[in-house]
Each structure stands twice: as C-alpha cells, then as structure tokens.
Design an enzyme around this catalytic site. Sequence first.
Site, mmCIF file in Angstrom:
data_model
loop_
_atom_site.group_PDB
_atom_site.id
_atom_site.type_symbol
_atom_site.label_atom_id
_atom_site.label_comp_id
_atom_site.label_asym_id
_atom_site.label_seq_id
_atom_site.Cartn_x
_atom_site.Cartn_y
_atom_site.Cartn_z
ATOM 1 N N TRP A 101 0.823 -1.219 0.000
ATOM 2 C CA TRP A 101 0.000 0.000 0.000
ATOM 3 C C TRP A 101 0.840 1.243 0.000
ATOM 4 C CZ3 TRP A 101 -4.147 -1.375 -2.041
ATOM 5 C CH2 TRP A 101 -4.760 -2.586 -1.704
ATOM 6 N N ASP A 168 -2.097 6.315 6.629
ATOM 7 C CA ASP A 168 -3.078 5.377 6.057
ATOM 8 C C ASP A 168 -3.502 4.422 7.166
ATOM 9 O OD1 ASP A 168 -4.422 3.293 4.842
ATOM 10 O OD2 ASP A 168 -2.920 2.925 3.287
ATOM 11 N N LYS A 192 -12.846 -2.270 5.983
ATOM 12 C CA LYS A 192 -12.122 -3.155 6.890
ATOM 13 C C LYS A 192 -12.653 -3.031 8.320
ATOM 14 C CE LYS A 192 -8.908 -3.332 3.385
ATOM 15 N NZ LYS A 192 -7.935 -2.566 2.625
HETATM 16 C C1 LIG Z 1 -7.208 -2.085 1.622
HETATM 17 C C2 LIG Z 1 -6.172 -1.068 1.816
HETATM 18 C C3 LIG Z 1 -6.001 0.000 0.910
HETATM 19 C C4 LIG Z 1 -6.819 0.121 -0.368
HETATM 20 O O1 LIG Z 1 -8.125 0.433 -0.128
HETATM 21 P P1 LIG Z 1 -9.172 0.603 -1.341
HETATM 22 O O2 LIG Z 1 -10.411 1.028 -0.657
HETATM 23 O O3 LIG Z 1 -9.285 -0.726 -2.022
HETATM 24 O O4 LIG Z 1 -8.619 1.639 -2.273
HETATM 25 C C5 LIG Z 1 -5.063 0.948 1.217
HETATM 26 N N1 LIG Z 1 -4.303 0.880 2.335
HETATM 27 C C6 LIG Z 1 -4.432 -0.135 3.211
HETATM 28 C C7 LIG Z 1 -3.596 -0.164 4.431
HETATM 29 C C8 LIG Z 1 -5.364 -1.135 2.971
HETATM 30 O O5 LIG Z 1 -5.500 -2.138 3.854
#
Ligand SMILES: *Cc1c(COP(=O)(O)O)cnc(C)c1O
Length: 355
Positions: A101, A168, A192
Amino acid sequence: MSVFNFNAGPSVLPVEVTEGMARAILEFGEKKLSILELSHRSEEINAFIQESRQMVRDLLELPEHYEVLFLSGGSTTQFALIPMNYLPANGVAGYIDTGTWSTKAIDAARCYGEVDVAASSEDDEFRHIPKDYRYDPEWSYIYCCSNNTIAGTQMHAYPKTDVPVVLDMCSDIFSRKMDATKFSVIFASAQKNLGPAGTTVVILDKRQLGKVKRAIPDMLNYQKHIAKNSVLNTPPVLPIYGCYLMLKWLKKKGIDQIEKENNEKAALLYQEIDANPLFKGRAAKEDRSIMNVCFDIIDEKLESSFHTFAANYDIFGIAGHRSVGGYRASLYNAMSKEGPERLVKAMQDFAWRFG
Ligand SMILES: *Cc1c(COP(=O)(O)O)cnc(C)c1O
C-alpha cells in the site's frame, strides 16, 4: 451466523449493521421510501451524514481545526489526493515504504512532486517496520501506512517530528486508542474496520491546506469538500449509512473495550502460531499486526490440506493475499473472540492429525 469470516476486506460486520442497512433499503424515514430513493440533500439523509462526521470527531476527540469527510474512490484515490493537495510541484515528501500500500502511494505521489523514501523494509519482504528512518524538516509531509494488511505488520509507534504526518489507517482505524492530533491527515476506506465498501473517511488538519499552487478540480480538492460539509456531489449514501450504524456500534462499545478485545483476539492466535509445531508466523514479532495475523505452514505440501480442514470448522477467508500466499486471519473490530478461538482449535486438531 453461518461461518467465521476472516476476510481482509470487505470483511465481517456486526449483524446490527447489516440488518440496519437491510431495513433502510426497504423503508427509511417518515415517507417510508427506500434509503436508495431519497435525495442526498433531504433532511433525513443529511442528518446521518453530519452525525457520522460528528461521531468520528467524538471517537477521535478531534479539536476544532480538524475536518472529517466521507469521500468515494477508496484509499487508493487518497494516494493521489494527498500529494495533489499537500505536495507543491517543487516540493519533496518523505515516505516510509512498508509494503504494497505504501509502495502504491509512493507511485501516485511521484506524479505530483519528488518522493524521498525515508526507509523501506522491501529487502526483508516487508516482514518488519523500519524504525531508523530519516527526517528532513523541508519535507512537505511524511507518509506512513499504520497497518500493512498484506504483510501483517503494524506500526506500534509513529514518527515524532514537526513535519506533518500523513497516516493510512485503512485497516486499523478505531482498533485502538490513539492521539489523532499528532497527524495532519488520517484516511481509511470503510470496508475493513468501519463499514461496507464505497466510502472513505478522511480526517484533515485544515490549517495545512491551501499551500499548493496547482489547479485542483473540485472533486479532488479537500477544501471544496470541506466547504460543502462533505456533500459536494452525490455521496455514496448507503455505504455512509453503514458507517453511521458502525460508528454507533463503536461508540456504544467504546474504543477502550475494542482495543482490549482486539489485543486478546490477536494474542490467542499468535500464541498458537508460536506453540504449534506445524505453523510459523510471518512478521517480525515486535511488529506483528493485531488486525491481520499472517502465518505459514512449515511443510508447504500441507498448505491446501489445512484450508480444507479449517473449512470444516466454519472458518472462511483465511487465504493469504495472492501476492504472498500462506494464511491471513483478519481480526477486525467486528470479529468476535469466538473466531480466533475456533481457528486455534482447528490448528490444534490439525497438528494432532498431521503433526
Ligand atoms: C485495503 C487497503 C487499501 C486500499 O483500499 P481501497 O479502498 O481498495 O482503495 C489501502 N491501504 C491499506 C492499508 C489497505 O488495507
């Protein structure tokens, strides 16, 4: 519940949330229309959008100079919006590369300015979090990924610096107590820890905005979204309603309790991984994630056997990310303790049969 859902995202939701969404699709508000039929400008829709923003503020105890937005396009879109809004064309941003990511975020930032990779654990297949990173006071910001959903690592400490920190938290938001005021931006797509796919919560220190000179189209401009109270265009109404229900669930439970349960769930599983002679953990112990427990089977010939075996224990979604294989059990906020307990039982019984 039919199975224990260990999927990494979209992932398990509390039944209150899925049932509440189902009811709202059938009938919502005084007019008894479906939530899907109502205008995003109507009182009943706007009310829960604004209340959701407020609940994020409350849960993170955000001071006045922070704003909360519910945007669309997932976290992946934020990888581009962050440099677009914070990195001047002649500027440099520091990035800590801890896996897939953050690597994608680095690629997106390079479209807008210079990236200085402050540290990387790529040579170790991202099995640990680098801790000896450099800071440059000239950087526009330093970017980190709090929890690495694919590698199964998590930052248990964040950069301590005057440079604005961008975080993030897609896979660990609201999983533990934190001081949000240490960050200039925190973002997380919902699917998530926070609700269904389709919206991304973005938390911004608005004092840092407006410093870049490039032209930014309205939809990609944080300031324009702030000015319109997060309803600049038609927002993803139903996913935001899912977040609204989830935020209520989180508030009722309290982040302290959530954190306690998350630590207990992860400890159960890591204890078994370390004790069981057939399995081994993947991440460096000090950097293990409490959200995504990644592990392997020592004898690879048994890898698919354990998948079949675990399915008989109603265990679903433990395949590792396609780029790394092995197993990954995601233990997000909505996963009950019975989930990891069941997985531990399956691992113990498997070792008894095949060990
Ligand atoms: C899943 C995830 C993403 C991507 O998320 P999307 O909604 O699919 O764009 C980015 N960063 C982390 C840490 C993730 O777990």
